[in-house]
Write a protein that holds these residues in place. Sequence first.
Motif: not given
Length: 700
Positions: A332-338, A365-369, A403-404, A407-411
Amino acid sequence: MERGERAEGVGEAGRRAVHSGAEEEGRSEQPSADERSEGLSGGEAVGSSADGSAGGPAGATSTPHAHVPDGQPDGDQQARVEEAMKAAMKAVMKENVNESPKEPLKERLKEPLKEPLKETLKRADADPESVDVWDDGLIARRVTENASALAAERAAAPDAPDRGPRSQNPAPLAYDGPLRARLDALRELVGLSRTRLDSRTLAEAGRVLDEAAARRKLSGQHTVVAIAGATGSGKSQLFNALAGVPISETGVRRPTTAAPIACSWSDGAAGLIDRLGIPGRLRRRPLQSPEAEAQLQGLVLVDLPDHDSAAVAHREQVDRVLKLVDAVIWVVDPEKYADAVLHERYLRPLAGHAEVMFVVLNQIDRLPGEAADQVLDDLRRLLDEDGIALGEYGEPGATVLALSALTGEGIGELRELLGQFLAERGAAARRVAADVDAAAAGLRPVYANGRRIGLGEDAREEFSARLADAVGATAAGEAAERAWLRNANRACGTPWLRLWRWYQGRGDTGTGRLPLRTPADEEITARQRVEQAVRTVSDRASAGLPAPWAQAVREAAVRGSQGLSEALDELATRAGLAPGRPPRPGWWPVAVLAQAAMTLLQVVGGLWLVGQIAGVMAPNLGVPVLLMVCGILGGPLVEWGCRMAARGPARRYGLDAERRLREAAASCGRARVLDPVAAELLRYQEVREQYVKVARAGVG
């Protein structure tokens, strides 16, 4: 390069390196891409897009040759080896392919490739560190990482078994005892219910049994994991990140993935991929590395089309494959997870499959903070509302992480979790168990009830009593009692009284003030009583049963009631009054003699008086009068005494006739109605017991 060009063939660099000569003979005569890759390395193609292109990382160009380290042969010698192998392939492709259809391409490539390979191997034996393995980007699996490993592999080759994909026979999947017992119970449940439930109700249970049997025959050392997600969620990026090489095509064009793509980390998974219906041109191998092979050993990763794709065929592919895989990674992605489609159509119905489910929040990686943590917490909340157990604090359930893939974060964390999941080798069995749970939940309305079922003794007795009333058992008993008393009066009554009764009955028309009922009216009334008795017992027997089984009970009762009235009439004729007169008790002859004596006294006394009146006998009024008085009073007294003595035997005779008729009616009703109803209830109890075994819990 356009998509149509990729679907038509391979990349430009791939065509120059593999089958530039074969195109001159016509595309219909080309060997398949799988045979070409098998002839080179015995592995499978890598770096292809979803539409079957076999190019480099992006599906358009070949991977550059491996860099030759210092101290290794010069570029000319390395190039000669490559050119010799390419020339050998071209020569074989230009031959008449119909010449030897039974000879595989791998065998036909052996001879032309022997000389350049022998040269390379000789140099490796002489100086292992001076030779590196060549890699042109089309080989699905490099022979080894260095020449030392190559020499060691050659030394161990005579003793090592053939490890080619055709010679492997992985151990089939084995279910544990409880799961086998549940599957056997489900199979028995379906078998017992086929004649009572429609095929649509049992369709899902039958599918689960078929898929469980099919999965059991395949490898138990592999785990098939599907990556599913919505449009633009980045599932193909995640697929490529796990494989270590761009296999599945990514891009902004929608839909991008048109068909499932499989990537296997080890050999022996061909049967599992065949079961998914994925063709050979869409089967890939990941970037080979010892660490990846050790961590993801046995993984078969499948990239699915978008579950919300505008193309109906894509959604059908997703629904079909999701029923066959061992586990699912939902991306899921931050826009359509719901998204309501995701939760209502997939996650909520699959809540029971939480133990074989990963939910990955991609594109963090698209989400700040701290927004990523907030979105992840909200995703956990939605999953909890869907009824999906979360695998936290050591509890079994779905694994949720962020994860992303870009960028490989969380992979790395996902790889580690997948490695632990694969090491358990229990995903396939847990998936089957979850399917059985889902099938049991779907069947609960047709098997489970909230009350005790069955016919009690009071219901059976009431049904028998209703049939006895319909057949007139009470009236028949009373008639038998009256008949016994009538015979007793005839046998023990005075002659004068019998003569008077005969005289009165001579002009009796048989009718009175009350109109007599015709036999037709009585028959209609009896039939209505029988139907009412059958309806009552069927309603009581089906009370509390699930609708299909209640209907089966009512139908069994109705079938048994057909012809029941006629059968009862026949039984009443046979079991009612006994033929002839009722039996006489032992004291009847004594009573008859006493009544004859009283009559004789009257006659003697009367004749004596007549004789005295006529002057034939001497006058003596006392004796003849006394004889006549004794006869006149003694006859009625004897009759009254016989009537009192006959009440008991008459009552017993009437009750015996009523009992015989009641037993006959009850026997007929039991054979025609109660036994079929009891058989349906017994069948329901059997299937309910099997359902309890399937559901692993008691039902109300």
